[in-house]
Write a protein that holds these residues in place. Structure first.
Motif, PDB file in Angstrom:
ATOM      1  N   UNK A   1      -0.838  25.120  29.137  1.00  0.00           N
ATOM      2  CA  UNK A   1      -0.811  24.717  30.542  1.00  0.00           C
ATOM      3  C   UNK A   1      -1.578  23.424  30.786  1.00  0.00           C
ATOM      4  N   UNK A   2      -2.677  23.231  30.062  1.00  0.00           N
ATOM      5  CA  UNK A   2      -3.451  21.998  30.238  1.00  0.00           C
ATOM      6  C   UNK A   2      -2.689  20.775  29.747  1.00  0.00           C
ATOM      7  N   UNK A   3      -1.934  20.946  28.671  1.00  0.00           N
ATOM      8  CA  UNK A   3      -1.182  19.819  28.125  1.00  0.00           C
ATOM      9  C   UNK A   3       0.062  19.546  28.962  1.00  0.00           C
ATOM     10  N   UNK A   4       0.836  20.598  29.235  1.00  0.00           N
ATOM     11  CA  UNK A   4       2.112  20.422  29.943  1.00  0.00           C
ATOM     12  C   UNK A   4       1.927  20.108  31.428  1.00  0.00           C
ATOM     13  N   UNK A   5       0.950  20.704  32.032  1.00  0.00           N
ATOM     14  CA  UNK A   5       0.836  20.589  33.475  1.00  0.00           C
ATOM     15  C   UNK A   5       0.079  19.383  33.975  1.00  0.00           C
ATOM     16  N   UNK A   6      -1.054  19.045  33.328  1.00  0.00           N
ATOM     17  CA  UNK A   6      -1.931  18.025  33.898  1.00  0.00           C
ATOM     18  C   UNK A   6      -2.433  16.994  32.896  1.00  0.00           C
ATOM     19  N   UNK A   7      -2.032  17.104  31.633  1.00  0.00           N
ATOM     20  CA  UNK A   7      -2.499  16.186  30.589  1.00  0.00           C
ATOM     21  C   UNK A   7      -4.028  16.206  30.459  1.00  0.00           C
ATOM     22  N   UNK A   8      -4.633  17.348  30.766  1.00  0.00           N
ATOM     23  CA  UNK A   8      -6.079  17.483  30.618  1.00  0.00           C
ATOM     24  C   UNK A   8      -6.393  17.888  29.177  1.00  0.00           C
ATOM     25  N   UNK A   9      -6.317  16.901  28.302  1.00  0.00           N
ATOM     26  CA  UNK A   9      -6.545  17.172  26.883  1.00  0.00           C
ATOM     27  C   UNK A   9      -7.984  17.602  26.624  1.00  0.00           C
TER      28      UNK A   9
ATOM     29  N   UNK B   1     -11.531  21.815  24.552  1.00  0.00           N
ATOM     30  CA  UNK B   1     -12.689  22.697  24.785  1.00  0.00           C
ATOM     31  C   UNK B   1     -12.307  24.160  24.602  1.00  0.00           C
ATOM     32  N   UNK B   2     -11.103  24.536  25.027  1.00  0.00           N
ATOM     33  CA  UNK B   2     -10.648  25.917  24.863  1.00  0.00           C
ATOM     34  C   UNK B   2     -10.501  26.271  23.387  1.00  0.00           C
ATOM     35  N   UNK B   3     -10.001  25.326  22.585  1.00  0.00           N
ATOM     36  CA  UNK B   3      -9.879  25.583  21.150  1.00  0.00           C
ATOM     37  C   UNK B   3     -11.265  25.704  20.514  1.00  0.00           C
ATOM     38  N   UNK B   4     -12.204  24.917  20.987  1.00  0.00           N
ATOM     39  CA  UNK B   4     -13.582  25.016  20.477  1.00  0.00           C
ATOM     40  C   UNK B   4     -14.143  26.412  20.726  1.00  0.00           C
ATOM     41  N   UNK B   5     -13.876  26.972  21.903  1.00  0.00           N
ATOM     42  CA  UNK B   5     -14.345  28.327  22.215  1.00  0.00           C
ATOM     43  C   UNK B   5     -13.688  29.357  21.298  1.00  0.00           C
ATOM     44  N   UNK B   6     -12.419  29.140  20.993  1.00  0.00           N
ATOM     45  CA  UNK B   6     -11.730  30.068  20.096  1.00  0.00           C
ATOM     46  C   UNK B   6     -12.321  29.992  18.690  1.00  0.00           C
ATOM     47  N   UNK B   7     -12.628  28.790  18.228  1.00  0.00           N
ATOM     48  CA  UNK B   7     -13.258  28.639  16.914  1.00  0.00           C
ATOM     49  C   UNK B   7     -14.588  29.379  16.887  1.00  0.00           C
ATOM     50  N   UNK B   8     -15.355  29.290  17.965  1.00  0.00           N
ATOM     51  CA  UNK B   8     -16.615  30.033  18.050  1.00  0.00           C
ATOM     52  C   UNK B   8     -16.359  31.535  17.962  1.00  0.00           C
ATOM     53  N   UNK B   9     -15.335  32.009  18.672  1.00  0.00           N
ATOM     54  CA  UNK B   9     -15.022  33.432  18.654  1.00  0.00           C
ATOM     55  C   UNK B   9     -14.597  33.923  17.284  1.00  0.00           C
ATOM     56  N   UNK B  10     -13.774  33.143  16.608  1.00  0.00           N
ATOM     57  CA  UNK B  10     -13.325  33.522  15.265  1.00  0.00           C
ATOM     58  C   UNK B  10     -14.471  33.488  14.274  1.00  0.00           C
ATOM     59  N   UNK B  11     -15.331  32.487  14.391  1.00  0.00           N
ATOM     60  CA  UNK B  11     -16.463  32.370  13.466  1.00  0.00           C
ATOM     61  C   UNK B  11     -17.459  33.504  13.641  1.00  0.00           C
TER      62      UNK B  11
END
Length: 279
Positions: free
Chosen positions: A134-142, A147-157
């Motif tokens: 949604x951030x990429x398609x809707x508003x280009x808020x890369x 930041x969301x992927x960074x949180x996921x990496x923290x969760x997986x780690x």
């Protein structure tokens, strides 16, 4: 893209490489710090992309540029930010390689057999897919997508028992690689191949979130007494208003603040909070 200007009393504007230990490399005068201004050759507040790529790689340069600010705002160049992106990409690399043996033979996810911890981790994976898409398609808020992927990496780690549900771990790691690929394509392509795929990453398609995986089994409800937070309770996601109210009033810490007082009203905001009004 903005960056701090530096100047020498004798030689005028200085490039970053013309400053060493805060002094002009030609006359050793103290470099005077100026305002943050739009990068321009005339004021020499520019960064040589070749040097940046040589030191950190093209992917780090791309990621920082996209992560540092939303598209509608100025980007303040920050060397520490570049270092932070570089460290994060190294974490992603280690996340993949440190878990290759665990996820090598992992099959498809069987949702019915997942333990609560694995179910929560998978929920984070699919919430991240939804957020990034949604951030990429809707508003280009890369920036918020990264930041969301960074949180996921923290969760997986931080997953406590990675071997308990290797299929969820594999799904999460592959999701990280696929979601980061538009920002850091070279690194992600290399990791994709090492995950055992022969086709290029682009041919795998964009990940799709599972709506059922997004539904939480339980909810964390904040409990207030006269508007001040006094506790938190966990309730089933499908709990009705009466059950949520009962759980809030039964919390030990909340009970201390309503003891010997008259409960005049209990306001339940579904899925969010309970406010107990006492007098």
């Amino acid at each position: 893209v903005c960056m701090e200007t530096r100047s020498c009393p004798e030689h005028g504007w200085l490039y970053p490489e013309e400053i060493k230990e805060g002094r002009c490399t030609r006359c050793e005068a103290v470099a005077v710090a100026g305002r943050n201004e739009k990068m321009s050759k005339s004021k020499k507040n520019v960064i040589d992309p070749d040097g940046l790529i040589q030191r950190y790689g093209a992917d780090t340069a791309r990621m920082f540029t996209l992560f540092a600010a939303p598209p509608e705002k100025d980007l303040e160049w920050n060397d520490q930010g570049v270092e932070g992106c570089y460290r994060f990409l190294n974490r992603v690399w280690r996340l993949v390689y440190d878990n290759l043996a665990t996820i090598e033979e992992a099959g498809d996810v069987d949702v019915a057999t997942l333990q609560p911890a694995a179910r929560d981790l998978r929920r984070q994976v699919h919430r991240t897919i939804k957020k990034v898409t949604e951030d990429i398609d809707g508003s280009f808020h890369f920036n918020t997508a990264i930041a969301a992927v960074m949180e996921l990496v923290n969760g997986l780690s931080a997953a406590p028992d990675k071997e308990a549900a290797p299929e969820v771990l594999r799904e999460g790691i592959e999701t990280v690689v696929r979601l980061l690929s538009p920002f850091v394509p070279h690194l992600c392509e290399e990791l994709w191949q090492n995950l055992g795929y022969e086709d290029c990453l682009e041919e795998s398609g964009w990940p799709v979130w599972d709506e059922e995986a997004l539904v939480a089994d339980t909810l964390l409800i904040v409990v207030q007494v006269n508007g001040k937070v006094r506790g938190k309770v966990t309730v089933p996601a499908d709990a009705d208003k009466d059950a949520v109210e009962a759980a809030a009033l039964a919390d030990d810490n909340v009970a201390r603040f309503i003891e010997d007082k008259t409960v005049r009203k209990v306001i339940v905001v579904p899925g969010r909070l309970v406010n107990v009004v006492v007098g």
